[in-house]
Design a protein around this motif. Structure first.
Motif, PDB file in Angstrom:
ATOM      1  N   GLN A  15      -3.624   5.712   8.703  1.00 48.91           N
ATOM      2  CA  GLN A  15      -2.411   6.134   9.390  1.00 48.91           C
ATOM      3  C   GLN A  15      -1.938   4.976  10.258  1.00 48.91           C
ATOM      4  O   GLN A  15      -2.697   4.464  11.087  1.00 48.91           O
ATOM      5  CB  GLN A  15      -2.676   7.355  10.262  1.00 48.91           C
ATOM      6  CG  GLN A  15      -3.009   8.581   9.448  1.00 48.91           C
ATOM      7  CD  GLN A  15      -3.359   9.758  10.317  1.00 48.91           C
ATOM      8  OE1 GLN A  15      -4.331   9.713  11.054  1.00 48.91           O
ATOM      9  NE2 GLN A  15      -2.555  10.800  10.228  1.00 48.91           N
ATOM     10  N   SER A  17       0.968   3.669  12.928  1.00 43.57           N
ATOM     11  CA  SER A  17       2.014   4.112  13.844  1.00 43.57           C
ATOM     12  C   SER A  17       2.507   2.924  14.659  1.00 43.57           C
ATOM     13  O   SER A  17       1.823   1.909  14.776  1.00 43.57           O
ATOM     14  CB  SER A  17       1.497   5.219  14.766  1.00 43.57           C
ATOM     15  OG  SER A  17       0.406   4.765  15.522  1.00 43.57           O
ATOM     16  N   ASP A  46      -0.463   6.804   5.276  1.00 43.13           N
ATOM     17  CA  ASP A  46       0.479   7.658   6.002  1.00 43.13           C
ATOM     18  C   ASP A  46       1.280   6.762   6.944  1.00 43.13           C
ATOM     19  O   ASP A  46       0.752   6.242   7.919  1.00 43.13           O
ATOM     20  CB  ASP A  46      -0.275   8.721   6.784  1.00 43.13           C
ATOM     21  CG  ASP A  46       0.629   9.648   7.572  1.00 43.13           C
ATOM     22  OD1 ASP A  46       1.831   9.343   7.739  1.00 43.13           O
ATOM     23  OD2 ASP A  46       0.131  10.684   8.040  1.00 43.13           O
ATOM     24  N   SER A  48       4.154   7.808   8.428  1.00 45.54           N
ATOM     25  CA  SER A  48       5.101   8.680   9.131  1.00 45.54           C
ATOM     26  C   SER A  48       5.310   8.267  10.581  1.00 45.54           C
ATOM     27  O   SER A  48       6.334   8.589  11.175  1.00 45.54           O
ATOM     28  CB  SER A  48       4.648  10.134   9.054  1.00 45.54           C
ATOM     29  OG  SER A  48       3.384  10.297   9.681  1.00 45.54           O
ATOM     30  N   SER A  79       3.340   9.852   3.180  1.00 44.12           N
ATOM     31  CA  SER A  79       4.579  10.116   3.913  1.00 44.12           C
ATOM     32  C   SER A  79       5.083   8.827   4.534  1.00 44.12           C
ATOM     33  O   SER A  79       4.305   7.914   4.815  1.00 44.12           O
ATOM     34  CB  SER A  79       4.384  11.200   4.976  1.00 44.12           C
ATOM     35  OG  SER A  79       3.422  10.800   5.915  1.00 44.12           O
ATOM     36  N   SER A  81       8.073   7.204   7.372  1.00 43.05           N
ATOM     37  CA  SER A  81       9.043   7.447   8.439  1.00 43.05           C
ATOM     38  C   SER A  81      10.444   7.100   7.936  1.00 43.05           C
ATOM     39  O   SER A  81      10.598   6.448   6.895  1.00 43.05           O
ATOM     40  CB  SER A  81       8.707   6.570   9.643  1.00 43.05           C
ATOM     41  OG  SER A  81       8.945   5.205   9.326  1.00 43.05           O
ATOM     42  N   GLN A  85      11.328   4.558   4.891  1.00 47.24           N
ATOM     43  CA  GLN A  85      12.108   5.100   3.783  1.00 47.24           C
ATOM     44  C   GLN A  85      13.403   4.310   3.590  1.00 47.24           C
ATOM     45  O   GLN A  85      13.805   4.023   2.460  1.00 47.24           O
ATOM     46  CB  GLN A  85      12.429   6.575   4.018  1.00 47.24           C
ATOM     47  CG  GLN A  85      13.105   7.246   2.843  1.00 47.24           C
ATOM     48  CD  GLN A  85      12.231   7.263   1.610  1.00 47.24           C
ATOM     49  OE1 GLN A  85      11.113   7.752   1.652  1.00 47.24           O
ATOM     50  NE2 GLN A  85      12.717   6.729   0.515  1.00 47.24           N
ATOM     51  N   GLN A 105       8.143  14.168  -1.546  1.00 41.67           N
ATOM     52  CA  GLN A 105       8.854  13.795  -0.329  1.00 41.67           C
ATOM     53  C   GLN A 105      10.001  12.834  -0.606  1.00 41.67           C
ATOM     54  O   GLN A 105      10.534  12.236   0.312  1.00 41.67           O
ATOM     55  CB  GLN A 105       7.877  13.159   0.643  1.00 41.67           C
ATOM     56  CG  GLN A 105       6.797  14.109   1.065  1.00 41.67           C
ATOM     57  CD  GLN A 105       5.817  13.469   2.005  1.00 41.67           C
ATOM     58  OE1 GLN A 105       6.102  12.463   2.626  1.00 41.67           O
ATOM     59  NE2 GLN A 105       4.652  14.054   2.102  1.00 41.67           N
TER      60      GLN A 105
END
Length: 108
Positions: A15, A17, A46, A48, A79, A81, A85, A105
């Protein structure tokens, strides 16, 4: 912490971030490639939580995809963000990161 590693459904989950820019690329590269080396068959990413991405961040994602493929591993983008995207859409790279999870998604 901007980059965390855990497991989900028996495979490695990364993940990310915060930023995925030139300022983080040098720091993230060994961590991402190391996670790929230690993944069994699947590496899930991930994104996101990514609020900013530039070409250095994109190059890092493409490198991770290439290295996973060279090791016969599947890279799943579970996924993304809006920032990620947007870059994938703009450069028409959605298919480069397609998977069963991402197709649902709109990433495929």
């Amino acid at each position: 912490m901007p980059l965390t590693q855990s497991t989900r459904d028996g495979h490695v989950l990364l993940q990310v971030s915060g930023g995925l820019t030139i300022f983080q690329a040098a720091e993230y590269k060994p961590q991402l490639l190391g996670a790929s080396d230690h993944a069994d068959d699947v590496l899930e990413l991930d994104l996101s939580g990514v609020d900013e991405i530039d070409t250095a961040g994109l190059q890092l994602l493409l490198l991770l995809r290439r290295e996973a493929a060279a090791q016969y591993k599947q890279l799943i983008l579970s996924s993304a963000s809006p920032a990620v995207q947007s870059v994938l859409d703009m450069l028409r790279l959605q298919d480069s990161f397609n998977s069963g999870a991402s197709a649902a998604q709109g990433l495929a």
